[in-house]
Scaffold this motif. Structure first.
Motif, PDB file in Angstrom:
ATOM      1  N   GLY A 169       0.786  -1.122   0.141  1.00 27.00           N
ATOM      2  CA  GLY A 169       0.179   0.021   0.053  1.00 27.00           C
ATOM      3  C   GLY A 169       0.880   1.193   0.081  1.00 27.00           C
ATOM      4  N   ALA A 170       1.968   1.056   0.920  1.00 28.88           N
ATOM      5  CA  ALA A 170       2.954   2.389   0.824  1.00 28.88           C
ATOM      6  C   ALA A 170       3.321   2.708  -0.628  1.00 28.88           C
ATOM      7  N   GLY A 171       3.751   1.633  -1.476  1.00 26.38           N
ATOM      8  CA  GLY A 171       4.371   1.849  -2.580  1.00 26.38           C
ATOM      9  C   GLY A 171       3.281   2.180  -3.758  1.00 26.38           C
ATOM     10  N   GLY A 172       2.003   1.620  -3.523  1.00 31.40           N
ATOM     11  CA  GLY A 172       1.373   1.519  -4.673  1.00 31.40           C
ATOM     12  C   GLY A 172       0.354   2.806  -5.080  1.00 31.40           C
ATOM     13  N   PHE A 173       0.612   3.618  -4.173  1.00 32.76           N
ATOM     14  CA  PHE A 173      -0.133   5.145  -4.397  1.00 32.76           C
ATOM     15  C   PHE A 173       0.400   5.829  -5.566  1.00 32.76           C
ATOM     16  N   SER A 174       1.514   5.396  -6.154  1.00 30.79           N
ATOM     17  CA  SER A 174       2.395   6.315  -7.000  1.00 30.79           C
ATOM     18  C   SER A 174       1.843   5.786  -8.332  1.00 30.79           C
ATOM     19  N   TYR A 175       0.976   4.676  -8.612  1.00 29.09           N
ATOM     20  CA  TYR A 175       0.762   4.436 -10.073  1.00 29.09           C
ATOM     21  C   TYR A 175       0.012   5.465 -10.803  1.00 29.09           C
ATOM     22  N   PRO A 176      -1.141   6.024 -10.122  1.00 31.79           N
ATOM     23  CA  PRO A 176      -1.704   6.971 -11.038  1.00 31.79           C
ATOM     24  C   PRO A 176      -0.881   8.288 -11.084  1.00 31.79           C
ATOM     25  N   LEU A 177      -0.083   8.608 -10.216  1.00 29.87           N
ATOM     26  CA  LEU A 177       0.885   9.616 -10.483  1.00 29.87           C
ATOM     27  C   LEU A 177       1.902   9.232 -11.772  1.00 29.87           C
ATOM     28  N   ILE A 178       2.301   8.114 -11.893  1.00 32.07           N
ATOM     29  CA  ILE A 178       3.008   7.846 -13.044  1.00 32.07           C
ATOM     30  C   ILE A 178       2.371   7.733 -14.148  1.00 32.07           C
ATOM     31  N   PHE A 179       1.132   7.716 -14.064  1.00 29.08           N
ATOM     32  CA  PHE A 179      -0.002   7.463 -15.359  1.00 29.08           C
ATOM     33  C   PHE A 179      -0.401   8.996 -15.790  1.00 29.08           C
TER      34      PHE A 179
END
Lengths: 253, 277
Positions: A169-179
């Motif tokens: 969860g700590a690492g996963g939040f960044s996916y939308p930002l990468i997109f």
């Protein structure tokens, strides 16, 4: 603010930087996906993309750098989360140190690590034919904007790290930002997009930042984009900082 | 405003209450810990021992009641409390990626000590870690990690040390090593509050024992006083058999420092067993 704030932050920063120097893989993995995207878009898709720029990699590089930052800041959330789980966080909290120095050390580490990843990416881009006539002032402006963008996203990462329930969860939040850069002017000009997508692309933060850096590299006048970019970065930075500090206070009291 | 150590208890807790949502963990806890003594907080899992330690080390705010540590209120003067204490939590709070020496220097620097390198080297020697000082902590055994953890807590000579289940998960030798360290600390005048679920640990170490149960202190006194709570034992003839621990320690007794320090403890624990009613 405690009188030891700067000293404590420096000591804890030294600790985090030592972590990075002992596992440089985090810097490599941060750089590798953007480099792969860069290869893919320049050598596979690039021939079919009409940007108006004579050299597609010159057009592409700013967006690639933002993707690298968006993926690199996830490590800040992971490092913070790992600290909290390991008990060292509580040791720091029970010591007479400036409490916010624990967060600032992670934030500054993020700046250093992302900076290194970006250097790798720019070097690869140079090999692939990236050229700029930008002088020291333009470069300074580019570094300034990227620093602000990194700081803003890193404070979002701090919120994620403090409130996550698991490492994933700590690492996963960044996916939308990468997109986000994909729906911006980073890869193709927004003029080619259908109405609603174009409206989103033109009014989200990444486009103004990408446009500004493209203009700075090409030594074109930056126009109003630079102010929109700065406003976005500062706005996100302030909001994320306030929310992160609030989350931190909830955590430590 | 210096207060003499003997007049004021090192820790004073009054009417301490703490709930997690609907679960009431502490329901009015009172106790004092005399300066320079070893105080054991006994209780089963979930009795609230760790909650109590977290409140006293300013990591958690109580819902009600007051607590002072070294004369400072945990709620009103948390910074002064943190200057007076050191916490060794339930899980070794060490940095796995750094070496043992770097861990110690990190804490020494955060405590603004003059010569962090010397502080680290002295502690490595004292805790029998000199040979492993430059190794990453991730290569340490559980006992070494705990020793390093406690060594980190001693930096800056805090007046009060909290040890939350310091020997949980350690093998018998490592356990005895930790006990030795705790006894030495108390000899030097440090106040130690330790929590444990091992009754023999409290018997071995503590000057004063409190039993936390159902959110309250249900018994509080010296070991002798607690023994008087039960009817005196009848005198029985019991053949003294060595315990498995005695056998284990005698068999694995090594020729280095660990072994030599373990041997007298075996003898004394045998002696104390004979004394018991």
């Amino acid at each position: 603010m405690s009188k030891h704030f700067f000293g404590d932050t420096a000591v804890l920063l030294g600790r985090s930087l030592r972590h990075i120097s002992r596992s440089p893989d985090t810097i490599i993995t941060t750089a590798i996906t953007p480099v792969a995207l860069m290869l893919l878009f320049v050598y596979v898709f690039g021939g079919a993309i009409k940007t108006g720029a004579d050299n597609y990699i010159n057009y592409l590089l700013p967006g690639i750098m933002l993707i690298a930052i968006a993926s690199g800041i996830a490590y800040t959330a992971v490092r913070l989360f790992t600290d909290m789980k390991s008990g060292i966080f509580e040791r720091f909290q029970s010591m007479p140190i400036a409490r916010s120095s624990v967060l600032w050390a992670h934030v500054l580490t993020s700046l250093a690590a992302n900076g290194l990843s970006l250097v790798i990416i720019v070097l690869v881009a140079l090999v692939m034919g990236f050229r700029t006539s930008a002088g020291p002032l333009e470069w300074l402006a580019v570094v300034g904007i990227l620093t602000l963008f990194t700081l803003a996203l890193t404070w979002i990462a701090v919120i994620a790290g403090l409130s996550a329930k698991s490492v994933d969860g700590a690492g996963g939040f960044s996916y939308p930002l990468i997109f986000l850069p994909f729906i911006s002017s980073a890869f193709v000009p927004t003029a080619t997009m259908p109405g609603p997508v174009r409206a989103f692309a033109e009014n989200q933060p990444v486009t103004s930042i990408v446009n500004t850096i493209q203009d700075l590299f090409a030594q074109r006048p930056v126009g109003v984009d630079i102010w929109i970019a700065l406003a976005w970065c500062l706005g996100i930075l302030v909001l994320a900082y306030v929310l992160a500090m609030a989350a931190y206070r909830r955590k430590i009291t | 405003m210096s207060v003499s150590a003997s007049a004021v208890p090192a820790i004073r807790v009054r009417g301490m209450e703490k709930s997690y949502k609907s679960l009431q963990v502490l329901r009015g806890v009172d106790f004092d810990v005399a300066a320079g003594s070893i105080f054991a907080l006994l209780g089963s899992n979930g009795a609230g021992k760790t909650t109590m330690v977290r409140i006293l080390s300013t990591l958690l705010k109580p819902d009600g009641g007051t607590a002072t540590v070294n004369g400072f209120g945990v709620a009103s003067e948390p910074v002064r409390v943190r200057e007076s204490i050191s916490l060794t939590g339930q899980f070794a709070a060490v940095d796995e990626i750094l070496s043992g020496r770097e861990n110690l220097m990190l804490v020494a620097r955060l405590r603004q000590l003059k010569d962090p390198g010397k502080v680290a080297d002295d502690l490595l020697a004292r805790f029998d870690l000199a040979g492993a000082g430059s190794r990453k902590v991730s290569t340490y055994s559980g006992g070494m990690r705990r020793r390093l953890d406690i060594a980190m807590s001693l930096i800056g000579e805090p007046k009060v040390i909290f040890l939350d289940e310091p020997t949980t998960g350690l093998d018998p030798e490592a356990r005895i090593e930790v006990w030795q360290v705790v006894k030495e600390l108390a000899k030097q005048g440090t106040t130690v509050l330790l929590t444990t679920q091992y009754l023999d640990e409290a018997e071995q170490l503590a000057d004063w024992i409190a039993i936390l149960h159902g959110g309250r202190i249900i018994a509080n006194g010296t070991l002798a006083e607690l023994k008087r709570l039960l009817p005196p034992g009848e005198v029985q003839y019991v053949e003294k058999q060595p315990t498995l621990e005695d056998i284990f320690l005698a068999l694995v007794g090594k020729d280095d420092k660990v072994g030599s320090s373990a041997t007298p403890v075996v003898a004394s624990s045998v002696a104390s067993r004979e004394d018991r009613p």
